[in-house]
Design a protein around this motif. Structure first.
Motif, PDB file in Angstrom:
ATOM      1  N   ILE A  82       0.842  -1.205   0.000  1.00  0.00           N
ATOM      2  CA  ILE A  82       0.000   0.000   0.000  1.00  0.00           C
ATOM      3  C   ILE A  82       0.874   1.251   0.000  1.00  0.00           C
ATOM      4  O   ILE A  82       0.620   2.202  -0.742  1.00  0.00           O
ATOM      5  N   ASP A  83       1.918   1.263   0.822  1.00  0.00           N
ATOM      6  CA  ASP A  83       2.817   2.418   0.870  1.00  0.00           C
ATOM      7  C   ASP A  83       3.574   2.594  -0.448  1.00  0.00           C
ATOM      8  O   ASP A  83       3.903   3.714  -0.832  1.00  0.00           O
ATOM      9  N   ARG A  84       3.848   1.503  -1.136  1.00  0.00           N
ATOM     10  CA  ARG A  84       4.531   1.571  -2.439  1.00  0.00           C
ATOM     11  C   ARG A  84       3.632   2.247  -3.471  1.00  0.00           C
ATOM     12  O   ARG A  84       4.084   3.001  -4.316  1.00  0.00           O
ATOM     13  N   ILE A  85       2.341   1.997  -3.372  1.00  0.00           N
ATOM     14  CA  ILE A  85       1.389   2.586  -4.317  1.00  0.00           C
ATOM     15  C   ILE A  85       1.312   4.093  -4.122  1.00  0.00           C
ATOM     16  O   ILE A  85       1.270   4.856  -5.081  1.00  0.00           O
ATOM     17  N   GLU A  88      -0.549   9.024  -0.043  1.00  0.00           N
ATOM     18  CA  GLU A  88      -1.734   9.862   0.184  1.00  0.00           C
ATOM     19  C   GLU A  88      -2.852   9.006   0.769  1.00  0.00           C
ATOM     20  O   GLU A  88      -2.918   7.801   0.558  1.00  0.00           O
ATOM     21  N   ARG A  89      -3.718   9.663   1.515  1.00  0.00           N
ATOM     22  CA  ARG A  89      -4.817   8.952   2.163  1.00  0.00           C
ATOM     23  C   ARG A  89      -5.859   8.537   1.126  1.00  0.00           C
ATOM     24  O   ARG A  89      -6.270   9.326   0.290  1.00  0.00           O
ATOM     25  N   HIS A  90      -6.265   7.279   1.214  1.00  0.00           N
ATOM     26  CA  HIS A  90      -7.324   6.753   0.357  1.00  0.00           C
ATOM     27  C   HIS A  90      -8.128   5.763   1.190  1.00  0.00           C
ATOM     28  O   HIS A  90      -7.570   5.006   1.983  1.00  0.00           O
ATOM     29  N   GLU A  91      -9.435   5.772   1.001  1.00  0.00           N
ATOM     30  CA  GLU A  91     -10.310   4.916   1.792  1.00  0.00           C
ATOM     31  C   GLU A  91      -9.933   3.439   1.679  1.00  0.00           C
ATOM     32  O   GLU A  91      -9.872   2.721   2.685  1.00  0.00           O
ATOM     33  N   LEU A  92      -9.657   2.971   0.476  1.00  0.00           N
ATOM     34  CA  LEU A  92      -9.332   1.550   0.287  1.00  0.00           C
ATOM     35  C   LEU A  92      -7.970   1.198   0.873  1.00  0.00           C
ATOM     36  O   LEU A  92      -7.788   0.098   1.418  1.00  0.00           O
ATOM     37  N   SER A  93      -7.016   2.116   0.777  1.00  0.00           N
ATOM     38  CA  SER A  93      -5.709   1.875   1.394  1.00  0.00           C
ATOM     39  C   SER A  93      -5.851   1.768   2.901  1.00  0.00           C
ATOM     40  O   SER A  93      -5.271   0.869   3.532  1.00  0.00           O
ATOM     41  N   GLY A  94      -6.612   2.674   3.479  1.00  0.00           N
ATOM     42  CA  GLY A  94      -6.852   2.618   4.919  1.00  0.00           C
ATOM     43  C   GLY A  94      -7.566   1.351   5.328  1.00  0.00           C
ATOM     44  O   GLY A  94      -7.240   0.735   6.345  1.00  0.00           O
ATOM     45  N   ARG A  95      -8.535   0.932   4.535  1.00  0.00           N
ATOM     46  CA  ARG A  95      -9.275  -0.294   4.838  1.00  0.00           C
ATOM     47  C   ARG A  95      -8.352  -1.508   4.776  1.00  0.00           C
ATOM     48  O   ARG A  95      -8.415  -2.387   5.642  1.00  0.00           O
ATOM     49  N   ALA A  96      -7.488  -1.558   3.765  1.00  0.00           N
ATOM     50  CA  ALA A  96      -6.559  -2.685   3.638  1.00  0.00           C
ATOM     51  C   ALA A  96      -5.633  -2.762   4.848  1.00  0.00           C
ATOM     52  O   ALA A  96      -5.409  -3.844   5.414  1.00  0.00           O
TER      53      ALA A  96
END
Length: 123
Positions: A82-85, A88-96
C-alpha cells in the motif's frame, strides 16, 4: 513458460528459500512489532517445552505464537504494498491496512485464548 518455471520443483527450492530468508530479515530489520514477536517466541518456546503435556499440546501452544508471526508478516506485506502505491490517504488503502491490523489482533486473541487456558489449568 518462463525460465523459472522450467527449473523444476527441486531447483526452485533454493531460490524460494533464499527469498523467504530475505523476507524474514527485512521484517526483522524494518518492523518493530515483528521483532517484539520474535522476542516473545524466544521467551515462550522453552516455557512451552516445560509446561506442555505432550507433543500435541506443545504444538497448540506454539501455534499461537507462530500464528501471530505469520499474520504480522502478511500484514507487513500489505502495508509495504500500500505504501509503495502511494502515501496519500485513500479509503481503500486505509481499509486494507485496518484489515491487516485486525488479522493480527485476531491472531493475538487466539494466542491469549490458548496460553490463557493452559496457564489457568496449571493453577
Amino acid at each position: 513458460m518462463t525460465e523459472k518455471n522450467n527449473l523444476g520443483h527441486f531447483a526452485r527450492f533454493g531460490p524460494a528459500t533464499r527469498n523467504s530468508i530475505l523476507g524474514l530479515k527485512a521484517a526483522y530489520k524494518h518492523e518493530i512489532a515483528f521483532r517484539q514477536e520474535v522476542f516473545l517466541l524466544i521467551i515462550l518456546l522453552p516455557i512451552a517445552c516445560y509446561i506442555a503435556n505432550g507433543f500435541v499440546e506443545f504444538c497448540l501452544l506454539m501455534s499461537g505464537i507462530f500464528g501471530i508471526l505469520i499474520t504480522e508478516l502478511l500484514n507487513s506485506g500489505i502495508e509495504a504494498a500500500i505504501d509503495r502505491i502511494g502515501l496519500e490517504r485513500h479509503e481503500l488503502s486505509g481499509r486494507a491496512k485496518d484489515l491487516g491490523s485486525a488479522a493480527v489482533f485476531v491472531a493475538i486473541c487466539y494466542f491469549v485464548l490458548v496460553w490463557g487456558y493452559k496457564i489457568y489449568t496449571l493453577f
